[in-house]
Motif scaffolding. Sequence first.
Motif, PDB file in Angstrom:
ATOM      1  N   ALA A 367     -62.330 -69.623  12.456  1.00 17.47           N
ATOM      2  CA  ALA A 367     -62.572 -68.262  11.969  1.00 17.47           C
ATOM      3  C   ALA A 367     -62.061 -67.235  12.972  1.00 17.47           C
ATOM      4  O   ALA A 367     -61.392 -66.258  12.604  1.00 17.47           O
ATOM      5  CB  ALA A 367     -64.062 -68.068  11.707  1.00 17.47           C
ATOM      6  N   ALA A 368     -62.371 -67.444  14.249  1.00 16.68           N
ATOM      7  CA  ALA A 368     -61.919 -66.514  15.287  1.00 16.68           C
ATOM      8  C   ALA A 368     -60.396 -66.467  15.346  1.00 16.68           C
ATOM      9  O   ALA A 368     -59.799 -65.391  15.513  1.00 16.68           O
ATOM     10  CB  ALA A 368     -62.497 -66.929  16.636  1.00 16.68           C
ATOM     11  N   ASN A 369     -59.753 -67.609  15.202  1.00 20.46           N
ATOM     12  CA  ASN A 369     -58.295 -67.653  15.251  1.00 20.46           C
ATOM     13  C   ASN A 369     -57.662 -66.947  14.058  1.00 20.46           C
ATOM     14  O   ASN A 369     -56.577 -66.375  14.172  1.00 20.46           O
ATOM     15  CB  ASN A 369     -57.819 -69.098  15.328  1.00 20.46           C
ATOM     16  CG  ASN A 369     -58.143 -69.741  16.664  1.00 20.46           C
ATOM     17  OD1 ASN A 369     -58.341 -69.057  17.663  1.00 20.46           O
ATOM     18  ND2 ASN A 369     -58.220 -71.063  16.683  1.00 20.46           N
ATOM     19  N   ALA A 370     -58.331 -66.976  12.915  1.00 18.09           N
ATOM     20  CA  ALA A 370     -57.816 -66.246  11.750  1.00 18.09           C
ATOM     21  C   ALA A 370     -57.816 -64.748  12.005  1.00 18.09           C
ATOM     22  O   ALA A 370     -56.877 -64.041  11.635  1.00 18.09           O
ATOM     23  CB  ALA A 370     -58.646 -66.587  10.514  1.00 18.09           C
ATOM     24  N   VAL A 371     -58.870 -64.238  12.644  1.00 21.03           N
ATOM     25  CA  VAL A 371     -58.930 -62.803  12.959  1.00 21.03           C
ATOM     26  C   VAL A 371     -57.835 -62.427  13.951  1.00 21.03           C
ATOM     27  O   VAL A 371     -57.249 -61.347  13.876  1.00 21.03           O
ATOM     28  CB  VAL A 371     -60.318 -62.430  13.510  1.00 21.03           C
ATOM     29  CG1 VAL A 371     -60.382 -60.942  13.847  1.00 21.03           C
ATOM     30  CG2 VAL A 371     -61.404 -62.784  12.506  1.00 21.03           C
ATOM     31  N   HIS A 413     -63.379 -59.281   8.655  1.00 17.89           N
ATOM     32  CA  HIS A 413     -62.134 -58.836   9.287  1.00 17.89           C
ATOM     33  C   HIS A 413     -60.916 -59.109   8.412  1.00 17.89           C
ATOM     34  O   HIS A 413     -60.047 -58.244   8.254  1.00 17.89           O
ATOM     35  CB  HIS A 413     -61.949 -59.546  10.628  1.00 17.89           C
ATOM     36  CG  HIS A 413     -62.778 -58.990  11.742  1.00 17.89           C
ATOM     37  ND1 HIS A 413     -62.554 -57.758  12.306  1.00 17.89           N
ATOM     38  CD2 HIS A 413     -63.837 -59.528  12.411  1.00 17.89           C
ATOM     39  CE1 HIS A 413     -63.433 -57.544  13.270  1.00 17.89           C
ATOM     40  NE2 HIS A 413     -64.226 -58.601  13.353  1.00 17.89           N
ATOM     41  N   VAL A 414     -60.812 -60.297   7.853  1.00 17.83           N
ATOM     42  CA  VAL A 414     -59.577 -60.674   7.152  1.00 17.83           C
ATOM     43  C   VAL A 414     -59.523 -60.119   5.735  1.00 17.83           C
ATOM     44  O   VAL A 414     -58.486 -60.218   5.080  1.00 17.83           O
ATOM     45  CB  VAL A 414     -59.378 -62.202   7.134  1.00 17.83           C
ATOM     46  CG1 VAL A 414     -59.400 -62.769   8.546  1.00 17.83           C
ATOM     47  CG2 VAL A 414     -60.390 -62.904   6.237  1.00 17.83           C
ATOM     48  N   SER A 415     -60.620 -59.533   5.259  1.00 19.86           N
ATOM     49  CA  SER A 415     -60.650 -58.972   3.906  1.00 19.86           C
ATOM     50  C   SER A 415     -60.595 -57.446   3.894  1.00 19.86           C
ATOM     51  O   SER A 415     -60.672 -56.832   2.827  1.00 19.86           O
ATOM     52  CB  SER A 415     -61.932 -59.424   3.192  1.00 19.86           C
ATOM     53  OG  SER A 415     -63.080 -58.904   3.847  1.00 19.86           O
ATOM     54  N   GLY A 416     -60.478 -56.838   5.068  1.00 17.49           N
ATOM     55  CA  GLY A 416     -60.449 -55.378   5.147  1.00 17.49           C
ATOM     56  C   GLY A 416     -61.811 -54.730   5.056  1.00 17.49           C
ATOM     57  O   GLY A 416     -61.904 -53.506   4.887  1.00 17.49           O
ATOM     58  N   ASN A 417     -62.886 -55.516   5.197  1.00 19.82           N
ATOM     59  CA  ASN A 417     -64.242 -54.964   5.122  1.00 19.82           C
ATOM     60  C   ASN A 417     -64.815 -54.553   6.470  1.00 19.82           C
ATOM     61  O   ASN A 417     -65.859 -53.903   6.513  1.00 19.82           O
ATOM     62  CB  ASN A 417     -65.186 -55.996   4.492  1.00 19.82           C
ATOM     63  CG  ASN A 417     -65.067 -56.053   2.990  1.00 19.82           C
ATOM     64  OD1 ASN A 417     -65.543 -55.185   2.267  1.00 19.82           O
ATOM     65  ND2 ASN A 417     -64.406 -57.086   2.492  1.00 19.82           N
ATOM     66  N   PHE A 418     -64.158 -54.934   7.562  1.00 21.62           N
ATOM     67  CA  PHE A 418     -64.644 -54.564   8.889  1.00 21.62           C
ATOM     68  C   PHE A 418     -63.994 -53.239   9.270  1.00 21.62           C
ATOM     69  O   PHE A 418     -62.833 -53.174   9.639  1.00 21.62           O
ATOM     70  CB  PHE A 418     -64.304 -55.646   9.913  1.00 21.62           C
ATOM     71  CG  PHE A 418     -65.109 -55.552  11.179  1.00 21.62           C
ATOM     72  CD1 PHE A 418     -66.158 -56.426  11.412  1.00 21.62           C
ATOM     73  CD2 PHE A 418     -64.837 -54.593  12.138  1.00 21.62           C
ATOM     74  CE1 PHE A 418     -66.919 -56.351  12.579  1.00 21.62           C
ATOM     75  CE2 PHE A 418     -65.573 -54.505  13.305  1.00 21.62           C
ATOM     76  CZ  PHE A 418     -66.615 -55.380  13.533  1.00 21.62           C
ATOM     77  N   LYS A 419     -64.782 -52.152   9.149  1.00 20.59           N
ATOM     78  CA  LYS A 419     -64.246 -50.807   9.325  1.00 20.59           C
ATOM     79  C   LYS A 419     -65.076 -50.033  10.337  1.00 20.59           C
ATOM     80  O   LYS A 419     -66.205 -50.397  10.652  1.00 20.59           O
ATOM     81  CB  LYS A 419     -64.243 -50.066   7.984  1.00 20.59           C
ATOM     82  CG  LYS A 419     -63.375 -50.712   6.916  1.00 20.59           C
ATOM     83  CD  LYS A 419     -63.391 -49.928   5.618  1.00 20.59           C
ATOM     84  CE  LYS A 419     -62.471 -50.564   4.573  1.00 20.59           C
ATOM     85  NZ  LYS A 419     -62.451 -49.826   3.304  1.00 20.59           N
TER      86      LYS A 419
END
Length: 426
Positions: A367-371, A413-419
Amino acid sequence: MKVLFKITTLLLSLISYQTIAAFNNNPSSVGADSSGAYRNLAQEMGKTNIQQKVNSTFNNMFGSNNTQQLYYPYSENGVYKAHYIKAINPDTGDDIRTEGQSWGMTAAVMLNKRQQFDNLWRFAKAYQKNPENHPDPKKRGVYAWQLKLNNNGFVYKVDEGPAPDGEEYFAFALLNASARWGNSGEFNYYADAITMLNTIKNKLMENQIIRFSPYIDNLTDPSYHIPAFYDYFANNVTNQADKNYWKAVATKSRALLKNHFTKVNDNPHWNLPTFLSRLDGSPVIGYIFNGQANPGHWYEFDAWRVIMNVGLDAHLMGAQAWHKNAVNKALGFLSYAKTNNSQNCYEQVYAYGGAQNRGCAGEGQKAANAVALLASTSSGQANEFFNDFWSLSQPTGNYRYYNGSLYMLAMLHVSGNFKFYNNTLN
């Protein structure tokens, strides 16, 4: 003619879809906090039903399923008090940690879940915070990083010392809550955030650099460095001196991370961040204090998060050359390690180049590597590391706390929800 029209329409739709689904291998030097253009990596990678998957992840984590569940009610003598995130771990016994509590609050505010947020913050204020009159001045006002439940079901502090990443995420979550929901209700989120920031500033910093512990000088944990948060703090406080302070912290934090990756890359067989470093970013070699879990030069559980934070920083505040270089090299190391592993995987723990035989990477590490891909310039890395993460099921079982928490954060993070939700108070 109708057949030709249908074929043409299909081709146009495929072209349009491929345009949408193309990985951006040139991350912008203008951050999403300024531009408002938040990337959706999952969409870039051609995934569908993205928000549904994000919502399902949250609902499972915060539901009453006892499978992916991490959110549990706390009562005293049959009277409900609050909720906590349970750090499920058969090796150490279940406990309650500030990192998990603050990560849970962050997930809640990003998905506009105020009730769950308040339930977690109520617990943290009541049971994790040390009193201002604590006999140890270094513990006054900080949050005890580890709690447990006794045989009667009552919570108690196992270790009253802080793990400063918890305080950082608390402050971040509270400022976002203030911006999203205002400050009327059970909590004045903004006032609580300012109190938390002052605690961090006065108790947990050394030369404007976040400490590993207030009891050890010249030592930090690179995973505690989230320079984008410090810029966010600067933009959301009203006092000019505090604005200047947090801007300076952000600058020093980026310099430390940049230097950390430069130092670790001095070893030609090593491109990974480490568990501990000095305040100049140089990795700590071996054991330096009693009770240290792993050698400072290991790439291990905390260290997984470092390139996640680099990706976060590049995305929110603008990608610089060092962001891209750090992520490209770290992921390149892991990709190469995978080809030289009999199980065709990269491993959980490395020590300056050598695998420590702790098993293949799990959900949290992936998961961390995907971010981190938010700072990558390699489409090949994107295909490998994003699909490796997206194909995973949400963690279950005895080790679902850390893996599940990072899985939840990565989904945001990967879906654009971390703002970054900014206050208008200043």
